[in-house]
Write a protein that holds these residues in place. Structure first.
Motif, short mmCIF file in Angstrom:
data_model
loop_
_atom_site.label_atom_id
_atom_site.label_comp_id
_atom_site.label_asym_id
_atom_site.label_seq_id
_atom_site.Cartn_x
_atom_site.Cartn_y
_atom_site.Cartn_z
N VAL A 145 -55.97 60.58 32.95
CA VAL A 145 -55.31 59.83 31.89
C VAL A 145 -55.45 58.33 32.12
O VAL A 145 -55.80 57.57 31.20
CB VAL A 145 -53.82 60.22 31.82
N ALA A 146 -55.19 57.89 33.35
CA ALA A 146 -55.23 56.46 33.64
C ALA A 146 -56.63 55.89 33.49
O ALA A 146 -56.80 54.80 32.91
CB ALA A 146 -54.71 56.22 35.06
N PHE A 147 -57.63 56.57 34.00
CA PHE A 147 -58.99 56.04 33.91
C PHE A 147 -59.49 56.02 32.47
O PHE A 147 -60.19 55.09 32.06
CB PHE A 147 -59.93 56.85 34.80
N ALA A 148 -59.12 57.03 31.68
CA ALA A 148 -59.52 57.02 30.27
C ALA A 148 -58.79 55.93 29.50
O ALA A 148 -59.38 55.24 28.65
CB ALA A 148 -59.25 58.39 29.65
N ALA A 149 -57.51 55.74 29.79
CA ALA A 149 -56.71 54.76 29.04
C ALA A 149 -57.05 53.33 29.40
O ALA A 149 -56.87 52.42 28.59
CB ALA A 149 -55.23 55.02 29.28
N THR A 150 -57.53 53.09 30.63
CA THR A 150 -57.79 51.71 31.07
C THR A 150 -59.27 51.36 31.05
O THR A 150 -59.65 50.28 31.50
CB THR A 150 -57.26 51.51 32.50
N ALA A 151 -60.11 52.24 30.52
CA ALA A 151 -61.54 51.95 30.44
C ALA A 151 -61.78 50.73 29.55
O ALA A 151 -61.18 50.61 28.48
CB ALA A 151 -62.30 53.16 29.89
N ARG A 152 -62.63 49.83 30.01
CA ARG A 152 -62.99 48.61 29.27
C ARG A 152 -61.75 47.82 28.84
O ARG A 152 -61.69 47.28 27.74
CB ARG A 152 -63.85 48.95 28.06
N SER A 153 -60.77 47.77 29.72
CA SER A 153 -59.51 47.07 29.40
C SER A 153 -59.39 45.72 30.09
O SER A 153 -58.44 44.98 29.84
CB SER A 153 -58.33 47.94 29.83
N GLY A 154 -60.32 45.40 30.98
CA GLY A 154 -60.23 44.16 31.73
C GLY A 154 -59.46 44.28 33.03
O GLY A 154 -59.39 43.32 33.80
N LEU A 155 -58.87 45.45 33.29
CA LEU A 155 -58.18 45.65 34.55
C LEU A 155 -59.19 45.86 35.68
O LEU A 155 -60.26 46.43 35.48
CB LEU A 155 -57.26 46.87 34.47
N GLY A 156 -58.81 45.41 36.88
CA GLY A 156 -59.65 45.61 38.04
C GLY A 156 -59.61 47.05 38.52
O GLY A 156 -58.74 47.84 38.13
N ARG A 157 -60.53 47.39 39.40
CA ARG A 157 -60.61 48.76 39.91
C ARG A 157 -59.32 49.15 40.62
O ARG A 157 -58.80 50.26 40.43
CB ARG A 157 -61.80 48.88 40.86
N GLY A 158 -58.78 48.25 41.45
CA GLY A 158 -57.55 48.55 42.16
C GLY A 158 -56.37 48.76 41.23
O GLY A 158 -55.54 49.64 41.44
N GLU A 159 -56.29 47.95 40.17
CA GLU A 159 -55.20 48.10 39.20
C GLU A 159 -55.29 49.44 38.48
O GLU A 159 -54.28 50.12 38.25
CB GLU A 159 -55.24 46.95 38.20
N ARG A 160 -56.49 49.85 38.12
CA ARG A 160 -56.67 51.13 37.42
C ARG A 160 -56.30 52.30 38.33
O ARG A 160 -55.66 53.26 37.89
CB ARG A 160 -58.12 51.26 36.95
N ILE A 161 -56.69 52.23 39.60
CA ILE A 161 -56.37 53.32 40.52
C ILE A 161 -54.86 53.40 40.74
O ILE A 161 -54.28 54.49 40.76
CB ILE A 161 -57.11 53.13 41.86
N PHE A 162 -54.20 52.24 40.87
CA PHE A 162 -52.76 52.27 41.11
C PHE A 162 -52.02 52.84 39.90
O PHE A 162 -51.05 53.59 40.06
CB PHE A 162 -52.23 50.88 41.43
N ILE A 163 -52.42 52.48 38.70
CA ILE A 163 -51.80 53.06 37.50
C ILE A 163 -52.00 54.57 37.50
O ILE A 163 -51.11 55.33 37.07
CB ILE A 163 -52.39 52.41 36.23
N GLY A 164 -53.13 55.02 38.02
CA GLY A 164 -53.37 56.45 38.13
C GLY A 164 -52.58 57.12 39.24
O GLY A 164 -52.61 58.35 39.37
N TRP A 165 -51.91 56.32 40.04
CA TRP A 165 -51.11 56.85 41.15
C TRP A 165 -49.62 56.54 40.94
O TRP A 165 -48.89 56.28 41.88
CB TRP A 165 -51.58 56.27 42.49
N MET A 166 -49.16 56.57 39.71
CA MET A 166 -47.77 56.26 39.46
C MET A 166 -47.31 56.98 38.19
O MET A 166 -47.50 56.50 37.08
CB MET A 166 -47.56 54.74 39.32
#
Length: 591
Positions: free
Chosen positions: A319-340
């Protein structure tokens, strides 16, 4: 139950709810980690704390109204101006993808894992889509991720609760009336739209009532708080009477409106309301977890652990990786959103309400909904509590350890102090009210906060994002004193003010507490006079000899933490420190 048993049960519930939260605060843990096991143990060890026996059928209605109050309070902390650009899109996709994928996965695997029919599995899937600000907020306060990540997760957690509540009500009615769940029928989408409409109308009514009570009648803090509480309960109950669980939407819409419509005369601080919300959260968790029996957990324990692994390691990252694709977030930010994605009070409340009703209707497997939900809540909260902080540090999404200062004031000496602090390597943000002062700040190249920043800072539930310390140094001592009191709860760190003159006859300043910058000898007018006489601010290593007649104002630690010299706080110099000094007045004019 006898009257004595009822009194004992009610008293014990309040004591356990309060004591658990006090213990959690001392251990620096989310309160949920203590509340759930305590409630579970109390329910297993006593016969007097069970809410079904204490309150009977009214318990589910009280839970619904209590959750509405919690969501109203959460809505007041959401600033729509910050839900813009990429943030709005990310939150919207997290909600859409998260609700859909979580529901489909849980509903698909639960019949085999928990030996329940598909319609009951669908009910469980809808319950587990929700997260919640009561869990996400304390976790993020402990982890301290960047403001962008925090904002996204708080918005998602707050908005997903009413969505999950409505979907739960629709699924329950579909099971109760047709004994099946057909998610593809347009009828169900129409029912969802109708529920949304009822909630929005209720929210508009609540907003109008609060405008009348808070803006037109201009009630004070006590009566204003009571008016808010009565309005939220009345509107939420009214919407639920018209259509089940629409009161949650009405509550959060009302909170959003109060927080974002200019003109609301809200009390600057709401200690009673905030205390009430904390008490409600504790009472709900203790009460609901006490209804879970050890015997009900044993058959579902291992399958529930497998479901937790699936939700944490598969569903949420997708869910997190699909929702944050091409959003301007960094890799670490996307992974953390996927871990919360912890589950919280709304999942527990809806599981308690709907499972009990389905059990009464004789639905096979419905008795497993509450224990499975209980285990998922405990498992996700415990897992994220233990791993979120090290994960955030490893991914580089934790706020820097240094200090970001908000320096309030626009006189020449204050602006020069801001320049000195910046030259010491600190992140300085300034605010001033007068156009002349704001132009003076701009001319130095210092960051200038928006004009409405101070108004935002005194809003209930608002946060000065990224600000870790506030220094109030305007030429109005009463303003500095009042602002130091009002802003204290809205800043991550301390709030300081320069001292008033010793013989001050101000209305507030001489009688207000709070830590005074630089002690009683360097009060505001003394600093201004010495600056006008030519004294300037000096930044030098602490290891260098201290020039004569110069006074230490701040110590900057090696890790960029700022330690001010105050009336109450003595500073001990350490290796690698930098000091900010007020120089001596030159004998013949300025420097």
């Amino acid at each position: 139950m006898t009257d004595d048993e009822i009194l004992l049960g009610l008293a014990l519930t309040v004591v356990l709810a309060t004591g658990s939260q006090i213990l959690a605060s001392r251990l620096r843990l989310p309160a949920l980690i203590i509340l759930l096991p305590v409630g579970f143990a109390a329910g297993a060890m006593t016969d007097v704390i069970h809410p079904d026996k204490l309150l009977g059928p009214a318990f589910s209605d009280l839970v619904s109204l209590s959750v509405a109050v919690i969501l109203y309070d959460a809505g007041q902390g959401l600033d729509l101006r910050k839900l813009a650009g990429h943030t709005r899109g990310i939150v919207g996709r997290l909600l859409a993808y998260g609700v859909l994928l979580t529901f489909l996965v849980v509903a698909t695997v639960s019949p085999a894992m928990f030996d329940m029919p598909l319609r009951v599995a669908a009910m469980l899937g809808v319950i587990l889509v929700v997260s919640g600000p009561t869990v996400v907020g304390p976790l993020l306060d402990f982890v301290r991720p960047t403001d962008k990540v925090r904002r996204i997760l708080i918005w998602e957690g707050t908005l997903t609760d009413p969505i999950g509540g409505i979907l739960g009500a629709l699924t329950f009615h579909a099971i109760a009336t047709t004994h099946q769940v057909d998610i593809g029928r347009g009828y169900q989408l129409g029912q969802f739209g109708l529920s949304l409409l009822v909630g929005l109308v209720g929210g508009a009514a609540g907003t109008a009532l609060l405008w009348f009570t808070l803006r037109t009648l201009r009630l004070g803090e006590t009566l204003g708080t009571l008016a808010q509480l009565a309005t939220v309960i009345a509107v939420s109950a009214g919407c639920d009477i018209v259509r089940d669980d629409t009161g949650l939407i009405a509550a959060i819409v009302t909170g959003l409106a109060v927080a974002n419509i200019r003109g609301f005369d809200m009390p600057a601080r709401r200690p009673f309301f905030e205390t009430l919300v904390q008490l409600i959260i504790g009472l709900l968790f203790v009460s609901i977890s006490s209804t879970v029996t050890p015997a009900s957990l044993v058959p579902v324990l291992l399958p529930a652990l497998a479901l937790i692994v699936m939700l944490v390691l598969v569903v949420r990252p997708l869910v997190a990786f699909a929702a944050t694709a091409r959003s301007g977030l960094g890799r670490g930010e996307r992974i953390f959103i996927g871990w919360m994605d912890p589950r919280g009070i709304v999942a527990a409340a809806t599981a308690s309400t709907f499972s009990a009703s389905l059990v009464q209707r004789g639905e096979s497997g419905a008795a497993k909904i509450l224990p499975v939900t209980f285990l998922v809540i405990v498992g996700t909260v415990l897992l994220y509590s233990l791993t979120a902080a090290p994960m955030a540090r490893r991914l580089g999404v934790v706020k820097p350890a240094g200090t970001r200062i908000l320096l309030v004031g626009g006189e020449a000496w204050v602006v020069d102090l801001g320049r000195a602090l910046r030259s010491a390597g600190l992140d300085v943000l300034m605010w001033a009210g007068l156009d002349e002062e704001r132009e003076r700040i701009k001319a130095t190249g210092l960051d200038l906060a928006k004009g409405d920043l101070l108004a935002t800072a005194i809003n209930p539930g608002a946060r000065l994002e990224g600000v870790t310390a506030v220094f109030l140094a305007t030429d109005d001592d009463d303003f500095n004193a009042l602002a130091s009191v009002v802003m204290q709860d809205n800043v991550e760190g301390p709030v300081y003010r320069v001292g008033p003159p010793h013989d001050s006859h101000g209305v507030v300043a001489p009688y207000t507490g709070g830590d005074i910058l630089f002690g009683r000898s360097l009060v505001r007018h003394v600093l201004a006079e010495r600056y006008e006489q030519g004294a300037r601010f000096v930044v030098q290593p602490a290891s260098a000899p201290l020039p004569p007649e110069q006074e230490t104002l701040f110590v900057v630690r090696a890790d960029q933490r700022l330690v001010p010299v105050t009336e109450r706080q003595e500073t001990v110099l350490q290796e690698g420190d930098t000091v900010v000094l007020l120089g001596a007045v030159p004998p013949a004019g300025g420097q």
